[in-house]
Design a protein around this motif. Structure first.
Motif, PDB file in Angstrom:
ATOM      1  N   SER A 200       6.748   6.361 -13.442  1.00 19.37           N
ATOM      2  CA  SER A 200       7.715   7.172 -12.480  1.00 19.37           C
ATOM      3  C   SER A 200       8.460   6.420 -11.562  1.00 19.37           C
ATOM      4  O   SER A 200       8.388   5.022 -11.457  1.00 19.37           O
ATOM      5  CB  SER A 200       6.555   7.844 -11.666  1.00 19.37           C
ATOM      6  OG  SER A 200       5.652   7.149 -10.900  1.00 19.37           O
ATOM      7  N   ALA A 201       9.368   6.980 -10.977  1.00 19.09           N
ATOM      8  CA  ALA A 201      10.093   6.309 -10.092  1.00 19.09           C
ATOM      9  C   ALA A 201       9.238   5.594  -8.991  1.00 19.09           C
ATOM     10  O   ALA A 201       9.497   4.429  -8.705  1.00 19.09           O
ATOM     11  CB  ALA A 201      11.152   7.028  -9.237  1.00 19.09           C
ATOM     12  N   TRP A 202       8.264   6.282  -8.622  1.00 16.18           N
ATOM     13  CA  TRP A 202       7.152   5.808  -7.616  1.00 16.18           C
ATOM     14  C   TRP A 202       6.658   4.281  -8.019  1.00 16.18           C
ATOM     15  O   TRP A 202       6.586   3.595  -7.165  1.00 16.18           O
ATOM     16  CB  TRP A 202       6.275   6.549  -7.099  1.00 16.18           C
ATOM     17  CG  TRP A 202       5.303   6.162  -6.072  1.00 16.18           C
ATOM     18  CD1 TRP A 202       5.519   6.172  -4.718  1.00 16.18           C
ATOM     19  CD2 TRP A 202       4.148   5.700  -6.326  1.00 16.18           C
ATOM     20  NE1 TRP A 202       4.417   5.714  -4.029  1.00 16.18           N
ATOM     21  CE2 TRP A 202       3.467   5.367  -5.000  1.00 16.18           C
ATOM     22  CE3 TRP A 202       3.247   5.252  -7.357  1.00 16.18           C
ATOM     23  CZ2 TRP A 202       2.341   4.489  -4.831  1.00 16.18           C
ATOM     24  CZ3 TRP A 202       2.297   4.429  -7.311  1.00 16.18           C
ATOM     25  CH2 TRP A 202       1.704   4.204  -5.985  1.00 16.18           C
ATOM     26  N   TYR A 203       6.281   4.348  -9.363  1.00 19.18           N
ATOM     27  CA  TYR A 203       5.521   3.379  -9.779  1.00 19.18           C
ATOM     28  C   TYR A 203       6.594   2.137 -10.059  1.00 19.18           C
ATOM     29  O   TYR A 203       6.054   1.080  -9.717  1.00 19.18           O
ATOM     30  CB  TYR A 203       5.016   3.721 -11.084  1.00 19.18           C
ATOM     31  CG  TYR A 203       4.189   2.666 -11.691  1.00 19.18           C
ATOM     32  CD1 TYR A 203       2.730   2.788 -11.461  1.00 19.18           C
ATOM     33  CD2 TYR A 203       4.351   1.745 -12.740  1.00 19.18           C
ATOM     34  CE1 TYR A 203       1.681   1.561 -11.874  1.00 19.18           C
ATOM     35  CE2 TYR A 203       3.605   0.903 -13.308  1.00 19.18           C
ATOM     36  CZ  TYR A 203       2.249   0.913 -12.896  1.00 19.18           C
ATOM     37  OH  TYR A 203       1.505   0.120 -13.417  1.00 19.18           O
ATOM     38  N   ALA A 204       7.830   2.549 -10.598  1.00 23.56           N
ATOM     39  CA  ALA A 204       8.718   1.572 -10.495  1.00 23.56           C
ATOM     40  C   ALA A 204       9.229   0.739  -9.250  1.00 23.56           C
ATOM     41  O   ALA A 204       9.023  -0.353  -9.117  1.00 23.56           O
ATOM     42  CB  ALA A 204      10.180   2.057 -11.122  1.00 23.56           C
ATOM     43  N   LEU A 205       9.229   1.569  -8.472  1.00 22.45           N
ATOM     44  CA  LEU A 205       9.603   0.960  -6.827  1.00 22.45           C
ATOM     45  C   LEU A 205       8.439   0.291  -6.300  1.00 22.45           C
ATOM     46  O   LEU A 205       8.549  -0.913  -5.497  1.00 22.45           O
ATOM     47  CB  LEU A 205       9.963   2.149  -5.833  1.00 22.45           C
ATOM     48  CG  LEU A 205      11.206   2.649  -6.182  1.00 22.45           C
ATOM     49  CD1 LEU A 205      11.802   3.612  -5.061  1.00 22.45           C
ATOM     50  CD2 LEU A 205      12.462   1.772  -6.471  1.00 22.45           C
ATOM     51  N   LYS A 206       7.257   0.699  -6.488  1.00 21.10           N
ATOM     52  CA  LYS A 206       5.982   0.019  -5.988  1.00 21.10           C
ATOM     53  C   LYS A 206       5.947  -1.321  -6.861  1.00 21.10           C
ATOM     54  O   LYS A 206       5.444  -2.475  -6.190  1.00 21.10           O
ATOM     55  CB  LYS A 206       4.647   0.756  -6.606  1.00 21.10           C
ATOM     56  CG  LYS A 206       3.352  -0.046  -6.213  1.00 21.10           C
ATOM     57  CD  LYS A 206       2.089   0.873  -6.658  1.00 21.10           C
ATOM     58  CE  LYS A 206       2.044   0.822  -8.008  1.00 21.10           C
ATOM     59  NZ  LYS A 206       1.515  -0.695  -8.548  1.00 21.10           N
ATOM     60  N   ASN A 207       6.199  -1.388  -8.096  1.00 20.54           N
ATOM     61  CA  ASN A 207       6.168  -2.959  -8.813  1.00 20.54           C
ATOM     62  C   ASN A 207       7.225  -3.775  -8.093  1.00 20.54           C
ATOM     63  O   ASN A 207       7.037  -4.827  -7.939  1.00 20.54           O
ATOM     64  CB  ASN A 207       6.531  -2.632 -10.316  1.00 20.54           C
ATOM     65  CG  ASN A 207       5.365  -1.960 -10.875  1.00 20.54           C
ATOM     66  OD1 ASN A 207       4.286  -1.960 -10.346  1.00 20.54           O
ATOM     67  ND2 ASN A 207       5.624  -1.508 -11.974  1.00 20.54           N
ATOM     68  N   ILE A 208       8.468  -3.079  -7.772  1.00 24.47           N
ATOM     69  CA  ILE A 208       9.659  -3.992  -7.119  1.00 24.47           C
ATOM     70  C   ILE A 208       8.882  -4.453  -5.829  1.00 24.47           C
ATOM     71  O   ILE A 208       9.249  -5.756  -5.519  1.00 24.47           O
ATOM     72  CB  ILE A 208      10.909  -3.352  -6.903  1.00 24.47           C
ATOM     73  CG1 ILE A 208      11.549  -3.037  -8.406  1.00 24.47           C
ATOM     74  CG2 ILE A 208      11.779  -4.005  -6.059  1.00 24.47           C
ATOM     75  CD1 ILE A 208      12.522  -2.261  -8.592  1.00 24.47           C
ATOM     76  N   LYS A 209       8.378  -3.611  -4.878  1.00 25.72           N
ATOM     77  CA  LYS A 209       7.742  -3.972  -3.706  1.00 25.72           C
ATOM     78  C   LYS A 209       6.762  -5.253  -3.898  1.00 25.72           C
ATOM     79  O   LYS A 209       6.743  -6.161  -2.912  1.00 25.72           O
ATOM     80  CB  LYS A 209       7.513  -2.870  -2.871  1.00 25.72           C
ATOM     81  CG  LYS A 209       7.161  -3.263  -1.471  1.00 25.72           C
ATOM     82  CD  LYS A 209       6.479  -1.798  -0.782  1.00 25.72           C
ATOM     83  CE  LYS A 209       6.278  -2.322   0.640  1.00 25.72           C
ATOM     84  NZ  LYS A 209       5.800  -1.227   1.682  1.00 25.72           N
ATOM     85  N   GLU A 210       5.934  -5.041  -4.906  1.00 28.38           N
ATOM     86  CA  GLU A 210       4.974  -6.003  -4.991  1.00 28.38           C
ATOM     87  C   GLU A 210       5.547  -7.261  -5.454  1.00 28.38           C
ATOM     88  O   GLU A 210       4.785  -8.325  -5.111  1.00 28.38           O
ATOM     89  CB  GLU A 210       3.767  -5.593  -6.044  1.00 28.38           C
ATOM     90  CG  GLU A 210       3.066  -4.334  -5.413  1.00 28.38           C
ATOM     91  CD  GLU A 210       2.110  -3.841  -6.590  1.00 28.38           C
ATOM     92  OE1 GLU A 210       2.279  -4.241  -7.786  1.00 28.38           O
ATOM     93  OE2 GLU A 210       1.243  -3.106  -6.230  1.00 28.38           O
ATOM     94  N   LYS A 211       6.600  -7.411  -6.162  1.00 23.28           N
ATOM     95  CA  LYS A 211       7.237  -8.519  -6.497  1.00 23.28           C
ATOM     96  C   LYS A 211       8.197  -9.131  -5.219  1.00 23.28           C
ATOM     97  O   LYS A 211       8.823 -10.204  -5.480  1.00 23.28           O
ATOM     98  CB  LYS A 211       8.256  -8.373  -7.608  1.00 23.28           C
ATOM     99  CG  LYS A 211       7.315  -7.951  -8.996  1.00 23.28           C
ATOM    100  CD  LYS A 211       8.145  -7.624 -10.064  1.00 23.28           C
ATOM    101  CE  LYS A 211       7.396  -7.166 -11.402  1.00 23.28           C
ATOM    102  NZ  LYS A 211       8.137  -7.108 -12.593  1.00 23.28           N
TER     103      LYS A 211
END
Length: 409
Positions: free
Chosen positions: A47-58
């Protein structure tokens, strides 16, 4: 540090591929790409939420977005960004060329409006978008009169009073502005016509006997042998059955051990011959003559010099022949409340690999906080302490023991 978010779509992925290639060429060392597979609001993987979560964690803060349907997919991204705390002054968002700027500037979704403020978008520019009334294409557009308007009306396939019908007035070309991309469409039509003429001329050019195409010199050489090869194939067809029968009888007579010694080399030989034929077929493949006529055409178009790349990208327009513009979505100057507008702030002349940026009268580019200063950090400072609390405690105990032993000795 650069992060990308894109829909699992051929066009969206192509845009991100171009961004990745350009970023690597310009020295970006760290790039992370997140593909969105789920096109509905969700916290699931993909999902878009999961993709942005990964970016934020990086901890990446510069995000390039490539969508398919801006009105359908952008609210999903903006809502996820708001929920994850990525919708503010610390992030810089860039949208790919296919995003709908009108929607970005006028959406009723408060999260979209918040995200859009300070957004950047790079697009190819028609000449009239920065040359104004002095542009040759726009001059020609303005010169069209009532006769051209009548011709367009006569060619309109939609009948009056039917949905989608547009009544072009005689003064249309003097009062209306051409749409974004009109000059590129004009050049595409001209290139198509030139390509057709080249293909027709090529078809009337005498060729070697048996020649089926002109891909390279080897094809021409093979054309001279066309008749001989055809006769050889006919003779081979008459003798094929007899030879096959003799070969089968030979195989039956020999022992099983000998069979392995004979069949394996024969199989390898046939495999090599098949690969060789496949290679020759690929080398002698006759490309679409109309297409080849288009990509071999060089002319001065409405959008600049029309020429195409070479090699495997031969169907792509040469990037140095296109002018690009940087659009900025920001709060409308002199406007009330949170009304947004999109303006052309910078122009890149000389193609995408150029550094020749020129600021327009609408510059400078304004970021999310309304200033021309970019976010201070392009990436969050990572946690410098990589040891867990348990490791810390164990280390302190061992150090204490070591000091005790030293004192005791």
């Amino acid at each position: 540090f650069l992060a990308t978010v894109f829909l699992a779509d051929m066009d969206a992925e192509a845009a991100i591929t171009a961004v990745n290639n350009a970023a690597k060429e310009k020295g970006f060392r760290f790039i992370t790409n997140e593909r969105v597979l789920v096109t509905k609001p969700s916290h699931d993987v993909g999902s878009a939420w999961y993709a942005l979560k990964n970016i934020k964690e990086k901890t990446y803060r510069t995000v390039v977005v490539s969508l398919v349907d801006t009105q359908l997919h952008l609210p999903m991204v903006a809502n996820a960004a708001e929920e994850l705390g990525m919708n503010g002054n610390d992030y810089f968002w860039v949208f790919a060329n296919n995003a709908d700027m009108n929607y970005l500037a006028s959406s009723k979704n408060p999260n979209v409006t918040k995200l859009a403020q300070g957004v950047g978008m790079v697009r190819q520019l028609d000449g009239f978008m920065f040359n104004g009334e002095a542009d040759p294409f726009l001059k020609s557009w303005r010169s069209q009169g009532s006769e051209m308007a009548e011709l367009v009306r006569s060619l309109n396939p939609i009948e009056e009073e039917q949905p989608g019908y547009f009544n072009m007035t005689d003064e249309y070309f003097q009062t209306a502005e051409p749409q974004m991309g009109s000059a590129f469409m004009y050049d595409a039509v001209i290139a198509t016509g030139i390509g057709a003429c080249r293909a027709e001329a090529e078809a009337q050019t005498p060729k070697f006997e048996g020649q089926v195409g002109e891909v390279d010199g080897e094809e021409k050489e093979r054309g001279n042998r066309g008749k001989e090869e055809e006769e050889e194939r006919e003779r081979g067809g008459r003798h094929l059955g007899k030879r096959r029968k003799e070969y089968d009888q030979q195989i039956i007579r020999i022992s099983s051990a000998t069979t392995k010694q004979v069949i394996k080399p024969k199989q390898q030989q046939r495999k090599a011959q098949k690969a060789k034929k496949g290679k020759k077929a690929r080398e002698g493949f006759k490309r679409n003559p109309h297409l080849m006529g288009i990509v071999s055409s060089d002319f001065a178009g409405a959008t600049g010099a029309m020429k195409f790349e070479s090699g495997r990208n031969f169907k792509s327009r040469h990037r140095d022949s296109v002018t690009f513009g940087l659009y900025n979505i920001r709060q409308e100057r002199g406007g009330e409340g949170s009304k947004l507008e999109y303006v052309l702030t910078d122009i890149l002349h000389g193609g995408s690999s150029s550094e020749n940026w020129t600021e327009t009268k609408h510059g400078p580019f304004l970021f999310h906080d309304g200033t021309p200063s970019p976010p201070e950090l392009l990436r969050d400072v990572p946690e410098q302490n990589y040891l867990s609390r348990g490791v810390h405690v164990s280390g302190l105990i061992l150090m204490s023991i070591a000091l005790t032993l030293i004192v005791a000795s």
